[in-house]
Design a protein around this motif. Structure first.
Motif, PDB file in Angstrom:
ATOM      1  N   CYS A  27       0.987  -1.089   0.036  1.00 46.57           N
ATOM      2  CA  CYS A  27       0.070  -0.033  -0.077  1.00 46.57           C
ATOM      3  C   CYS A  27       0.943   1.181   0.075  1.00 46.57           C
ATOM      4  O   CYS A  27       0.582   2.381  -0.360  1.00 46.57           O
ATOM      5  N   GLU A  28       2.174   1.114   0.722  1.00 47.62           N
ATOM      6  CA  GLU A  28       2.849   2.465   0.581  1.00 47.62           C
ATOM      7  C   GLU A  28       3.527   2.532  -0.691  1.00 47.62           C
ATOM      8  O   GLU A  28       3.551   3.740  -1.259  1.00 47.62           O
ATOM      9  N   VAL A  29       3.964   1.631  -1.333  1.00 51.89           N
ATOM     10  CA  VAL A  29       4.531   1.495  -2.809  1.00 51.89           C
ATOM     11  C   VAL A  29       3.423   2.159  -3.864  1.00 51.89           C
ATOM     12  O   VAL A  29       3.865   2.965  -4.484  1.00 51.89           O
ATOM     13  N   ALA A  30       2.129   1.832  -3.552  1.00 54.92           N
ATOM     14  CA  ALA A  30       1.157   2.343  -4.257  1.00 54.92           C
ATOM     15  C   ALA A  30       0.805   3.704  -4.410  1.00 54.92           C
ATOM     16  O   ALA A  30       0.970   4.517  -5.228  1.00 54.92           O
ATOM     17  N   LEU A  31       1.201   4.199  -2.955  1.00 50.99           N
ATOM     18  CA  LEU A  31       0.956   5.746  -2.833  1.00 50.99           C
ATOM     19  C   LEU A  31       2.333   6.425  -3.528  1.00 50.99           C
ATOM     20  O   LEU A  31       2.098   7.583  -4.123  1.00 50.99           O
ATOM     21  N   ILE A  32       3.493   5.819  -3.273  1.00 49.21           N
ATOM     22  CA  ILE A  32       4.694   6.406  -3.942  1.00 49.21           C
ATOM     23  C   ILE A  32       4.535   6.481  -5.198  1.00 49.21           C
ATOM     24  O   ILE A  32       4.654   7.673  -6.200  1.00 49.21           O
ATOM     25  N   LEU A  33       4.026   5.288  -5.921  1.00 45.71           N
ATOM     26  CA  LEU A  33       4.091   5.103  -7.389  1.00 45.71           C
ATOM     27  C   LEU A  33       2.933   5.857  -8.052  1.00 45.71           C
ATOM     28  O   LEU A  33       3.211   6.596  -9.170  1.00 45.71           O
ATOM     29  N   GLU A  34       1.804   6.156  -7.406  1.00 43.13           N
ATOM     30  CA  GLU A  34       0.816   6.794  -7.964  1.00 43.13           C
ATOM     31  C   GLU A  34       0.963   8.351  -7.760  1.00 43.13           C
ATOM     32  O   GLU A  34       0.728   8.908  -8.913  1.00 43.13           O
ATOM     33  N   HIS A  35       1.732   8.938  -7.072  1.00 43.29           N
ATOM     34  CA  HIS A  35       2.261  10.194  -6.801  1.00 43.29           C
ATOM     35  C   HIS A  35       3.037  10.634  -8.004  1.00 43.29           C
ATOM     36  O   HIS A  35       3.051  11.414  -8.546  1.00 43.29           O
ATOM     37  N   LYS A  36       4.250   9.559  -8.019  1.00 40.31           N
ATOM     38  CA  LYS A  36       4.981   9.809  -9.137  1.00 40.31           C
ATOM     39  C   LYS A  36       4.391   9.802 -10.585  1.00 40.31           C
ATOM     40  O   LYS A  36       4.745  10.722 -11.596  1.00 40.31           O
ATOM     41  N   TYR A  37       3.349   9.064 -10.547  1.00 37.92           N
ATOM     42  CA  TYR A  37       2.819   8.741 -12.077  1.00 37.92           C
ATOM     43  C   TYR A  37       1.890  10.128 -12.422  1.00 37.92           C
ATOM     44  O   TYR A  37       1.920  10.576 -13.532  1.00 37.92           O
ATOM     45  N   GLU A  38       1.337  10.524 -11.187  1.00 39.87           N
ATOM     46  CA  GLU A  38       0.536  11.820 -11.457  1.00 39.87           C
ATOM     47  C   GLU A  38       1.495  12.818 -11.821  1.00 39.87           C
ATOM     48  O   GLU A  38       0.954  13.895 -12.649  1.00 39.87           O
ATOM     49  N   GLN A  39       2.825  12.951 -11.240  1.00 37.92           N
ATOM     50  CA  GLN A  39       3.603  14.066 -11.726  1.00 37.92           C
ATOM     51  C   GLN A  39       3.959  14.094 -13.169  1.00 37.92           C
ATOM     52  O   GLN A  39       4.088  14.881 -13.855  1.00 37.92           O
ATOM     53  N   LEU A  40       4.135  12.899 -13.643  1.00 31.45           N
ATOM     54  CA  LEU A  40       4.422  12.488 -14.881  1.00 31.45           C
ATOM     55  C   LEU A  40       3.534  12.972 -15.984  1.00 31.45           C
ATOM     56  O   LEU A  40       3.635  13.699 -16.829  1.00 31.45           O
ATOM     57  N   GLN A  41       2.123  12.833 -15.475  1.00 29.63           N
ATOM     58  CA  GLN A  41       0.944  13.306 -16.175  1.00 29.63           C
ATOM     59  C   GLN A  41       0.917  14.875 -16.597  1.00 29.63           C
ATOM     60  O   GLN A  41       0.382  15.370 -17.521  1.00 29.63           O
ATOM     61  N   LYS A  42       1.473  15.190 -15.555  1.00 31.06           N
ATOM     62  CA  LYS A  42       1.511  16.941 -15.565  1.00 31.06           C
ATOM     63  C   LYS A  42       2.356  17.415 -16.671  1.00 31.06           C
ATOM     64  O   LYS A  42       1.908  18.318 -17.456  1.00 31.06           O
ATOM     65  N   THR A  43       3.442  16.827 -16.856  1.00 28.51           N
ATOM     66  CA  THR A  43       4.359  16.942 -17.658  1.00 28.51           C
ATOM     67  C   THR A  43       4.364  16.239 -19.035  1.00 28.51           C
ATOM     68  O   THR A  43       5.223  16.892 -19.909  1.00 28.51           O
ATOM     69  N   SER A  44       3.748  15.285 -19.143  1.00 28.32           N
ATOM     70  CA  SER A  44       3.643  14.754 -20.638  1.00 28.32           C
ATOM     71  C   SER A  44       2.424  14.228 -20.980  1.00 28.32           C
ATOM     72  O   SER A  44       1.575  13.896 -20.003  1.00 28.32           O
ATOM     73  N   ASP A  45       1.965  14.270 -22.224  1.00 28.90           N
ATOM     74  CA  ASP A  45       0.747  13.807 -22.522  1.00 28.90           C
ATOM     75  C   ASP A  45       0.502  12.431 -22.562  1.00 28.90           C
ATOM     76  O   ASP A  45      -0.662  11.748 -22.279  1.00 28.90           O
ATOM     77  N   ASP A  46       1.627  11.588 -22.436  1.00 34.30           N
ATOM     78  CA  ASP A  46       1.543  10.087 -22.691  1.00 34.30           C
ATOM     79  C   ASP A  46       2.332   9.403 -21.591  1.00 34.30           C
ATOM     80  O   ASP A  46       3.345   9.066 -21.979  1.00 34.30           O
ATOM     81  N   PRO A  47       1.900   9.651 -20.518  1.00 29.97           N
ATOM     82  CA  PRO A  47       2.826   9.162 -19.551  1.00 29.97           C
ATOM     83  C   PRO A  47       3.246   7.749 -19.293  1.00 29.97           C
ATOM     84  O   PRO A  47       4.226   7.269 -18.864  1.00 29.97           O
ATOM     85  N   MET A  48       2.263   6.855 -19.922  1.00 33.36           N
ATOM     86  CA  MET A  48       2.372   5.363 -19.725  1.00 33.36           C
ATOM     87  C   MET A  48       3.749   4.988 -20.650  1.00 33.36           C
ATOM     88  O   MET A  48       4.198   4.035 -20.455  1.00 33.36           O
ATOM     89  N   ASN A  49       3.824   5.819 -21.727  1.00 32.81           N
ATOM     90  CA  ASN A  49       5.084   5.926 -22.794  1.00 32.81           C
ATOM     91  C   ASN A  49       6.351   6.015 -21.721  1.00 32.81           C
ATOM     92  O   ASN A  49       7.613   5.537 -22.495  1.00 32.81           O
ATOM     93  N   GLN A  50       6.269   6.968 -20.818  1.00 30.86           N
ATOM     94  CA  GLN A  50       7.356   7.562 -20.347  1.00 30.86           C
ATOM     95  C   GLN A  50       7.983   6.538 -19.301  1.00 30.86           C
ATOM     96  O   GLN A  50       9.327   6.525 -18.985  1.00 30.86           O
ATOM     97  N   VAL A  51       7.227   5.604 -18.739  1.00 32.19           N
ATOM     98  CA  VAL A  51       7.649   4.786 -17.568  1.00 32.19           C
ATOM     99  C   VAL A  51       8.126   3.406 -18.106  1.00 32.19           C
ATOM    100  O   VAL A  51       7.715   3.046 -19.116  1.00 32.19           O
ATOM    101  N   SER A  52       9.020   2.934 -17.389  1.00 35.93           N
ATOM    102  CA  SER A  52       9.355   1.399 -17.786  1.00 35.93           C
ATOM    103  C   SER A  52       8.416   0.559 -17.412  1.00 35.93           C
ATOM    104  O   SER A  52       7.390   0.718 -16.897  1.00 35.93           O
TER     105      SER A  52
END
Lengths: 150, 176
Positions: A27-52
């Protein structure tokens, strides 16, 4: 770090480096990763493409297997479990799997049995089993209460 | 298990990036280089969460590149022998089944599936108990114990068992 042959999580042999490191519950990892994913969403149109692929798979996994969704509950789980002088690794296995009975908890984390007796009386196996079970039972009750009131 | 650990890496940076944004360049290169990789010692690097320190750069002879020692915090996933965790079944065949726990693949051989579960072929291959009450198929969630790990340069592969107390199917996709 201990050799590959000696590694055994059931006896808490996970190498010094990881034993001292901070473990994270799903559950802690979920919070960290979701936060990071949200930040990526702000800076790029296609965040799923950005992550490994590793990131994507981990995010899916922790979302699916998070016992506690609410950040306050997650904090409480760690706080309650840390009262019981568990090793980080044990704490996280219990938080992830949420065993319901003492028997199940010991099967999931065999090391708690041994660990408890050392902590409480200085040397292992002098304290009666019933007392250890009592402490574990109380811990599991506390955990299930958080889940109930989440 | 997921861990939050501090790792160190020597980063080489091309001189064209030297300037005000050196730090940003260094960090974005670090993320690109490290996230998603796997090493036998630390497991899979899932995400970098912060940079602790960037040391003094050292100019490489002949190339002009500069090497910076960078300490960073990251979330890693490292499976251990003896660890019990939950996983999602991805493929079932007569040899056993494959499951995934985050980035790691785990194989459970049919010798390590309880003896009362039989393989059923068909378009949805599965393992089922004789009374049909428990079924393992694609997308089932199982709780398993890792009994062996194999590490190569870029991948960690695990062998698991569900033949023990409190292990096995947690929920069955057909009953939800």
């Amino acid at each position: 770090m201990s050799g590959e042959e000696e590694e055994n999580a059931a006896e808490l042999k996970i190498g010094d480096e990881f034993l001292k490191a901070k473990c994270l519950m799903n559950c802690e990892v979920a919070l960290i990763l979701e936060h990071k994913y949200e930040q990526l969403q702000k800076t790029s149109d296609d965040p799923m493409n950005q992550v490994s692929q590793v990131f994507e798979k981990s995010l899916q996994y922790v979302k699916r297997f998070s016992r506690y969704k609410n950040p306050d509950a997650v904090r409480q789980v760690r706080e309650i479990l840390s009262r019981y002088q568990l090793a980080e690794f044990e704490l996280c296995v219990l938080g992830n799997l949420c065993p319901e009975t003492v028997e199940e908890a010991i099967a999931m984390v065999p090391s708690i049995k041994y660990f408890y007796s050392i902590i409480k009386c200085g040397h292992p196996h002098t304290r009666g089993r019933a007392h250890d079970d009592e402490a574990i039972e109380k811990m599991l009750n506390d955990l299930s209460l958080i889940k109930k009131f989440e | 298990m997921f861990f939050h650990i501090v790792l160190e890496r020597n980063m080489q940076l091309h001189p064209r990036h030297f300037g005000r944004n050196l730090r940003e360049h260094l960090i974005s290169k670090l993320m690109k280089d490290v996230e998603g990789t796997c090493s036998g010692r630390h497991g899979f690097v899932v995400a970098i969460t912060g940079v602790e320190s960037i040391g003094k750069g050292l100019i490489r002879d002949g190339t002009g590149f500069v090497t910076f020692p960078v300490k960073y915090q990251c979330v890693v996933f490292r499976p251990f022998k003896g660890e019990i965790l939950e996983a999602v079944v991805t493929m079932v065949n007569k040899m056993g089944f494959f499951a995934e726990a985050g980035p790691v693949q785990i194989f459970v051989s049919n010798h390590l599936i309880p003896d009362d579960m039989e393989f059923q072929s068909g378009d949805m291959p599965n393992y089922t108990t004789s009374d049909g009450s428990v079924k393992i198929q694609k997308d089932s969630e199982v709780r398993l114990k890792i009994i062996g790990t194999r590490v190569d340069a870029t991948e960690i592969f695990c062998i698991g068992t569900i033949k023990d107390d409190f292990l096995g199917v947690i929920n069955d996709p057909t009953t939800i």
